[in-house]
Write a protein that holds these residues in place. Sequence first.
Motif, PDB file in Angstrom:
ATOM      1  N   TYR A 476      -4.184   7.919  -0.082  1.00 28.51           N
ATOM      2  CA  TYR A 476      -4.554   7.895   1.630  1.00 28.51           C
ATOM      3  C   TYR A 476      -4.260   6.798   2.184  1.00 28.51           C
ATOM      4  O   TYR A 476      -3.587   6.998   3.422  1.00 28.51           O
ATOM      5  CB  TYR A 476      -5.871   8.402   1.733  1.00 28.51           C
ATOM      6  N   ARG A 477      -4.582   5.437   1.803  1.00 28.89           N
ATOM      7  CA  ARG A 477      -4.108   4.314   2.635  1.00 28.89           C
ATOM      8  C   ARG A 477      -2.536   4.120   2.823  1.00 28.89           C
ATOM      9  O   ARG A 477      -2.457   3.207   3.702  1.00 28.89           O
ATOM     10  CB  ARG A 477      -4.881   3.045   1.865  1.00 28.89           C
ATOM     11  N   LEU A 479      -0.491   7.194   2.723  1.00 26.07           N
ATOM     12  CA  LEU A 479      -0.196   8.394   3.406  1.00 26.07           C
ATOM     13  C   LEU A 479      -0.397   8.516   4.902  1.00 26.07           C
ATOM     14  O   LEU A 479       0.420   9.090   5.675  1.00 26.07           O
ATOM     15  CB  LEU A 479      -0.859   9.625   2.763  1.00 26.07           C
ATOM     16  N   TYR A 480      -1.507   7.858   5.221  1.00 27.29           N
ATOM     17  CA  TYR A 480      -1.899   7.910   6.387  1.00 27.29           C
ATOM     18  C   TYR A 480      -0.742   7.280   7.549  1.00 27.29           C
ATOM     19  O   TYR A 480      -0.089   7.806   8.492  1.00 27.29           O
ATOM     20  CB  TYR A 480      -3.514   7.539   6.673  1.00 27.29           C
ATOM     21  N   PRO A 481      -0.616   6.103   7.299  1.00 29.96           N
ATOM     22  CA  PRO A 481       0.298   5.338   8.122  1.00 29.96           C
ATOM     23  C   PRO A 481       1.958   5.820   7.902  1.00 29.96           C
ATOM     24  O   PRO A 481       2.619   5.706   8.690  1.00 29.96           O
ATOM     25  CB  PRO A 481       0.224   3.803   7.733  1.00 29.96           C
ATOM     26  N   THR A 483       2.478   9.005   7.650  1.00 27.78           N
ATOM     27  CA  THR A 483       2.830  10.283   8.336  1.00 27.78           C
ATOM     28  C   THR A 483       2.874   9.981   9.814  1.00 27.78           C
ATOM     29  O   THR A 483       3.703  10.356  10.723  1.00 27.78           O
ATOM     30  CB  THR A 483       1.388  11.048   8.258  1.00 27.78           C
ATOM     31  N   GLN A 484       2.343   8.703  10.170  1.00 27.97           N
ATOM     32  CA  GLN A 484       2.280   8.030  11.552  1.00 27.97           C
ATOM     33  C   GLN A 484       3.678   7.675  11.993  1.00 27.97           C
ATOM     34  O   GLN A 484       4.398   8.184  12.900  1.00 27.97           O
ATOM     35  CB  GLN A 484       1.398   6.961  11.735  1.00 27.97           C
ATOM     36  N   PRO A 491       2.103   2.360  13.224  1.00 20.32           N
ATOM     37  CA  PRO A 491       0.516   2.340  12.599  1.00 20.32           C
ATOM     38  C   PRO A 491       0.187   0.930  12.691  1.00 20.32           C
ATOM     39  O   PRO A 491       0.822  -0.017  12.799  1.00 20.32           O
ATOM     40  CB  PRO A 491       0.588   2.933  11.262  1.00 20.32           C
ATOM     41  N   TYR A 493      -1.834  -0.442  10.424  1.00 18.25           N
ATOM     42  CA  TYR A 493      -1.905  -0.935   8.909  1.00 18.25           C
ATOM     43  C   TYR A 493      -3.235  -1.543   8.501  1.00 18.25           C
ATOM     44  O   TYR A 493      -3.268  -2.103   7.451  1.00 18.25           O
ATOM     45  CB  TYR A 493      -0.839  -1.859   8.541  1.00 18.25           C
ATOM     46  N   SER A 495      -5.683  -0.146   7.087  1.00 19.74           N
ATOM     47  CA  SER A 495      -6.065   0.505   6.183  1.00 19.74           C
ATOM     48  C   SER A 495      -5.500  -0.266   4.721  1.00 19.74           C
ATOM     49  O   SER A 495      -5.813  -0.093   3.848  1.00 19.74           O
ATOM     50  CB  SER A 495      -5.623   1.930   6.111  1.00 19.74           C
TER      51      SER A 495
END
Length: 497
Positions: A476-477, A479-481, A483-484, A491, A493, A495
Amino acid sequence: MNKLICCPILWTTITIDLDEEDLLAKVAIFLQFSQRSKISLQFLAPIRTTPPEVYSILTPHRERIAGLWFHIPTVNRVRKALQVIQRLGDLPSLEWIGSAGSGFTKEDVRQILRYAPCLRRISNLHMRPEDLNSSLTVLPYRITLDTRRDEPVSAWLNFSHLQHLNLGGGCPNYHEVLNQLNSPLATLRLLDVNQRDFGPLVGSVSRFPGLESLTIDIIFRSKTHQLDHYSTIPTPVLPIKSLHLQFPTRSREKELDASIMLQTEIINIVESSMPQIECLTILKTSITISLLSLFRSLRRLRQLTIWALDSAITVTESFSLHLLKLEYLKWNITLANLFRSRPLVTPCLAACSFWDGYYNMYDPAVTYATSLPQWCSTSLVQLSIDTGEPFHFSLQNLPTLRELSFGKSMHNCWIGDILEQWILQPRACPALRKLTFKGRCKEWDLLFLVLERRNFLKDPTISPTQEIEMSVTIPYRILYPLTQLLGGIFPSYSSFK
């Protein structure tokens, strides 16, 4: 979200997975949002512990069930599948049943038809010889028969819906079996067969006037078998549009000459009898002049897949190849390197795939780098690379490329070289929208730099990269940026710390 809810087709495949804690809620939601559309159910093992509440939810919707798929271990696969059907009860709309593996017999089909009178297709159905003369004529579109010469093949004519026939097993010359048919099988579209003698088979296949796809696995000839020459026997012209041909594996280098003779004989027959081929796959072949001549003769050829073991063409031999309608080309390095300095004209080529395939078994020490031929770069829309060899190409030479795929065999250092090139040239591949990593991506820092530099260009002629496909789970750390960036948001960053 409202658009997803208002599209019933997105909710028509329901997976019954006991590892999901909210299984009942998921099934209920899919049943509601699929509205009145036909649905298919996928059952994952273990089926025996499926709670009765699941069947209670499904039973009121059983008239909508059109397909069943069973992911069940080999042991007791058929028995467990039949238990599910019995628990569901009458399935008036059930049309197909699929499973990972074989096992369904005629008696199983009889039991299923009691609940599903509209059944027309069962994957991997194997029929015994005694089943051929049974009164069971309502059969799936595809069956597999282990046929011998003494079986009553005229019983095949009872299968009024038969479209795909797979002949495997103990008979090395199926042309003798096919010649026993007293009338054509007009519905047959696909035929898979193991065969020793290719020429007679081509003559027998003419009994299937609607046949469009032919798959032949050439059976190995020992040194005691002499090559049968059928070049003087006229062969009929067949309406075959798709041919899948696999040659036998050579166990020794001294078998090379005999193998090339056999291959040349078969290729000559294909060239004269199947001029309408549009999709051609040839596996475990040697690159010869006769093979290249076959490619030239197929004026309608659109898709070509080649697994080349070696090349019988010397370095000094010059030739050119014009495939004017070819749209898809998949080949391994042995063949690709043959055209590094030779012209191959493919003005319509849209997709190209490079991979190791069956590697050169007689010269495994070959390690020279492969480059993308210049002739295939001007019109490419899709490019796939799956090779452990060094592979180099210039991103600037791919103006129409939309999808780029890196396979499992490709080393991370070669992927890194391509990403570094893209960082320095963010305007390269202006049409590229999708990246695919079929192996494990270890160059996250380079990938993020590529997206940062490309997706925020103030240039309307450059398409941002909006889709990345990976075969592994992304933390997830990351995946999230990621997808952004794909969505055009820079992002923070935070995370990553």
